[in-house]
Scaffold this active site. Structure first.
Site, PDB file in Angstrom:
ATOM      1  N   SER A  10       1.185  -1.260  -0.365  1.00 28.52           N
ATOM      2  CA  SER A  10       0.057   0.147   0.020  1.00 28.52           C
ATOM      3  C   SER A  10       0.886   0.901  -0.108  1.00 28.52           C
ATOM      4  CB  SER A  10      -1.194   0.059   1.404  1.00 28.52           C
ATOM      5  OG  SER A  10      -2.392   0.626   1.013  1.00 28.52           O
ATOM      6  N   ASP A  17      -9.992  -3.819  -5.231  1.00 29.91           N
ATOM      7  CA  ASP A  17      -8.891  -2.514  -4.313  1.00 29.91           C
ATOM      8  C   ASP A  17     -10.100  -0.782  -4.467  1.00 29.91           C
ATOM      9  OD1 ASP A  17      -7.398  -1.210  -2.645  1.00 29.91           O
ATOM     10  OD2 ASP A  17      -5.806  -2.743  -3.342  1.00 29.91           O
ATOM     11  N   HIS A  41      -8.835  -5.018  -1.580  1.00 32.43           N
ATOM     12  CA  HIS A  41      -6.806  -4.184  -0.427  1.00 32.43           C
ATOM     13  C   HIS A  41      -6.589  -4.703   0.167  1.00 32.43           C
ATOM     14  CE1 HIS A  41      -4.207  -0.959  -0.427  1.00 32.43           C
ATOM     15  NE2 HIS A  41      -4.422  -0.786   0.712  1.00 32.43           N
TER      16      HIS A  41
END
Length: 207
Positions: free
Chosen positions: A48, A133, A168
């Site tokens: 991320s 995501d 995600h």
């Protein structure tokens, strides 16, 4: 972190964000200089916002790493942060700055991984992404990989592993998650030349 909250607030965000990249590189340099490893045996991983870190450091020092694993990487900083219609964008201005302000725009552009890909030899890069995501849209890692393949001058691999079911946070099923992690680590070991490494006996079995 080790330097405390003050470092994060005053030295690690907004117009000081690049410190986080140079600190990471300094740590890697120190490991090499101290003889703990060598660039051809050094693997790095981030996810991320940590994927942004991966993108930034391989742009800055591609010679320092053999392989990088970037999980759902936030790499198209400018397009994402300039679009307030994306659910998390305005909240993230508290971390990175608001690119609608000139000073933040120029500074963020200076480290945005996608915008700073250039003609140089990159390490092997494994990029993982999730089709669903909502935080880092799947096209961010996809277009980043495409640009490195087009612009980069080396022969190392740039692989995108797209999960068509996940978002995600990857797989919610723990066994699928473990299989994914095993796949990633197998890739790293292969690129470090350790595919056929002999497993050392554990201390317990040695006794």
């Amino acid at each position: 972190g080790e330097m405390g909250r003050y470092w994060y607030e005053k030295q690690g965000k907004y117009l000081m964000k690049r410190n986080t990249f140079s600190d990471f590189i300094a740590c890697a340099d120190s490991l090499v200089e101290s003889g703990f490893t060598a660039p051809e045996k050094l693997a790095i991983e981030g996810r991320s916002a940590g994927g942004l870190l991966m993108g930034a450091v391989v742009n800055m020092r591609p010679d320092l790493f053999q392989v990088a694993v970037a999980g759902v990487p936030f790499v198209d900083v400018m397009n994402t942060m300039c679009d307030p219609s994306i659910p998390l964008t305005t909240g993230e201005w508290e971390e990175w700055g608001n690119p609608n302000e000139h000073k933040f725009f120029d500074y963020m552009l200076s480290y945005s991984p996608y915008d700073n890909v250039r003609a140089q030899a990159y390490p092997n890069i494994l990029i993982t992404a999730g089709l669903h995501d909502p935080r880092v849209a799947y096209w961010e890692p996809a277009k980043w990989a495409s640009k490195i393949r087009s612009v980069g001058t080396g022969s190392n691999e740039v692989i995108v592993k797209m999960d068509l079911d996940s978002g995600h946070f990857s797989a919610s099923d723990r066994y699928k998650y473990l299989r994914e992690k095993a796949w990633e680590q197998a890739y790293v070991l292969d690129k470090l030349g350790l595919r056929d490494a002999v497993k050392r006996p554990s201390v317990q079995s040695a006794l």
